[in-house]
Motif scaffolding. Structure first.
Motif, PDB file in Angstrom:
ATOM      1  N   LYS A  53     -94.932  25.896 -18.255  1.00 55.56           N
ATOM      2  CA  LYS A  53     -95.200  25.322 -17.049  1.00 55.56           C
ATOM      3  C   LYS A  53     -94.549  25.931 -16.009  1.00 55.56           C
ATOM      4  O   LYS A  53     -94.886  25.762 -14.892  1.00 55.56           O
ATOM      5  N   TYR A  54     -93.119  25.984 -16.242  1.00 56.40           N
ATOM      6  CA  TYR A  54     -92.281  26.341 -15.089  1.00 56.40           C
ATOM      7  C   TYR A  54     -92.623  27.782 -14.576  1.00 56.40           C
ATOM      8  O   TYR A  54     -92.094  28.242 -13.599  1.00 56.40           O
ATOM      9  N   GLY A  96     -85.908  28.241  -8.310  1.00 57.23           N
ATOM     10  CA  GLY A  96     -86.114  27.186  -7.807  1.00 57.23           C
ATOM     11  C   GLY A  96     -85.030  25.963  -7.907  1.00 57.23           C
ATOM     12  O   GLY A  96     -83.855  26.428  -8.308  1.00 57.23           O
ATOM     13  N   TYR A  97     -85.360  25.032  -6.970  1.00 53.11           N
ATOM     14  CA  TYR A  97     -84.228  24.090  -7.085  1.00 53.11           C
ATOM     15  C   TYR A  97     -84.343  23.224  -8.517  1.00 53.11           C
ATOM     16  O   TYR A  97     -85.236  22.689  -8.834  1.00 53.11           O
ATOM     17  N   PRO A  98     -83.097  23.153  -9.172  1.00 54.81           N
ATOM     18  CA  PRO A  98     -83.276  22.436 -10.621  1.00 54.81           C
ATOM     19  C   PRO A  98     -83.481  21.261 -10.845  1.00 54.81           C
ATOM     20  O   PRO A  98     -82.995  20.387  -9.858  1.00 54.81           O
ATOM     21  N   GLU A  99     -84.298  20.880 -11.504  1.00 54.46           N
ATOM     22  CA  GLU A  99     -84.374  19.325 -11.891  1.00 54.46           C
ATOM     23  C   GLU A  99     -83.602  18.851 -12.778  1.00 54.46           C
ATOM     24  O   GLU A  99     -83.175  17.891 -12.916  1.00 54.46           O
ATOM     25  N   GLN A 127     -86.970  23.566 -15.676  1.00 58.45           N
ATOM     26  CA  GLN A 127     -87.534  22.607 -14.910  1.00 58.45           C
ATOM     27  C   GLN A 127     -87.267  22.389 -13.346  1.00 58.45           C
ATOM     28  O   GLN A 127     -85.795  22.484 -13.298  1.00 58.45           O
ATOM     29  N   PHE A 128     -87.989  22.448 -12.286  1.00 58.25           N
ATOM     30  CA  PHE A 128     -87.548  22.630 -10.909  1.00 58.25           C
ATOM     31  C   PHE A 128     -88.241  21.477 -10.226  1.00 58.25           C
ATOM     32  O   PHE A 128     -89.394  20.920 -10.386  1.00 58.25           O
ATOM     33  N   GLN A 129     -87.559  21.279  -9.293  1.00 54.46           N
ATOM     34  CA  GLN A 129     -88.340  20.360  -7.887  1.00 54.46           C
ATOM     35  C   GLN A 129     -89.423  21.054  -7.381  1.00 54.46           C
ATOM     36  O   GLN A 129     -89.395  22.505  -7.604  1.00 54.46           O
TER      37      GLN A 129
END
Lengths: 248, 248
Positions: free
Chosen positions: B68-69, B164-167, B16-18
């Motif tokens: 989705k990711y 990516g930047y982790p959410e 899950q990414f920003q």
């Protein structure tokens, strides 16, 4: 640039080591790092065999084309793609997994899992100031390697990884141009541009060898690679893997 | 413990990414790190395709089982085992390399080279504070992936790597016991001890799931793995690879 990226970017293979052995703690740290790598569906399809017995190391060095550094190093790891474990699990769980274990897909999974783990080990070792070299030469005679390491069916030793305190640091070989390796959205469609990149890289490599050998070595990269491929190396591999009932 | 080993040991997949995209500089650093990995006989048998086109990303996400990711991340790299390059080189150098390119040995070389490069990319990304996840799900339908990325014959997309930047940061899954993965001098010969280790690990994994899901999930590792293998996933792979005149 951080410390990790610096470690990664300054990699070169080390083929001459001091006599000093790795400590148990160093070995375990390297193995734990290997295990931390991603693994397909969490299957962890590899086994690592550390070789400390000097006579075994010498036999493996012979298989790898008499490479002295396979015997003389701080530690020798042999990374094995391991699908034997799932034969055992099949019995434990009483589930028929035969077709799946034997499939090309699972063979690929085992190779990828093993290589991801190995590269973590390599980076971890290098971050500790150690040098490393992969030993693909073990694949010259996998039957012999399996005999030396007493591996069961469906365990394929893919390569060695020698680790140790560097005696001699080599220069770094320049890699293919970034725009040749890295494409965006589609594979590069323009063959002319593709060949132009290869020719530019040939010049880089010629200059590199010229400088390193005082003009003695003049080969280009495509020349070198075509010579490697022309050799038809290790053509027994197809049947060897099939005899392990894998890659079907 | 140094910074690099810390980075390696704290790996977990991020799914899950920003919304923030990677910069060109970050992408190039990651690719350069990938390229710094060892490569068998210096052949560099891989190509990395960065996917920025959102419709292509969505199509790839669909192939990977609607994850989705795969569409929503900072950047999507697709790591391809590439033996097409040597077809071009064969023409450039006028050397017959056909049998060698088509061999199982070179197929293995390409897979290993690609995975080593990918793991360098993964570690580099994580050292920059980014999260990663390998997307083996692309192998659900490689014909479709090849069509989306317009890859030529003998280019096999092995997996994606989303960055990516982790959410959201997940917990780390415990790995197999070190003494089960790491043997010395010979492959572990005692099957009873081997199974005892697997049972001990099953307990570790059951405890882990029990804690993480408040008692909802009770599966063991060998149970999970046997279910994965029982599925007979991606059995088309053998023929698909053969159609690329590889792995013969």
């Amino acid at each position: 640039m951080n410390e990790t990226i610096e470690t990664i970017l300054k990699h070169r293979s080390v083929r001459q080591f001091q006599e000093k052995k790795l400590t148990r703690e160093q070995i375990e740290t390297i193995v734990r790092c290997a295990q931390a790598a991603s693994t397909s569906s969490f299957v962890q399809a590899y086994t690592i065999i550390g070789v400390t017995d000097q006579s075994k190391k010498q036999q493996l060095a012979q298989v790898a084309g008499n490479q002295k550094y396979v015997a003389d190093n701080g530690h020798l790891f042999v990374f094995c793609a391991d699908l034997h474990r799932y034969d055992i699990i099949s019995k434990m769980e009483n589930v028929n997994m035969e077709e799946s274990i034997a499939s090309t897909e699972k063979f690929m999974v085992a190779l990828i899992d093993t290589a991801l783990a190995a590269q973590n080990a390599a980076i971890a070792a290098e971050s500790l100031g150690l040098g490393i070299c992969y030993i693909g030469g073990l694949r010259n005679n996998l039957e012999k390697v399996c005999e030396i390491l007493k591996t069961p069916k469906r365990v394929i030793p893919l390569f060695g990884l020698v680790v140790g305190y560097p005696e001699k640091i080599n220069e770094q070989k320049p890699r293919l141009p970034l725009n040749h390796i890295y494409h965006e959205n589609t594979y590069q469609q323009n063959e002319e541009a593709y060949i132009t990149q290869l020719n530019a890289y040939n010049k880089t490599i010629r200059d590199y060898y010229n400088k390193r050998t005082n003009g003695k070595r003049k080969d280009s990269w495509t020349g070198q690679v075509s010579a490697t491929f022309a050799m038809k190396n290790r053509m027994y591999m197809h049947d060897f893997i099939k005899e392990h009932h894998l890659n079907k």
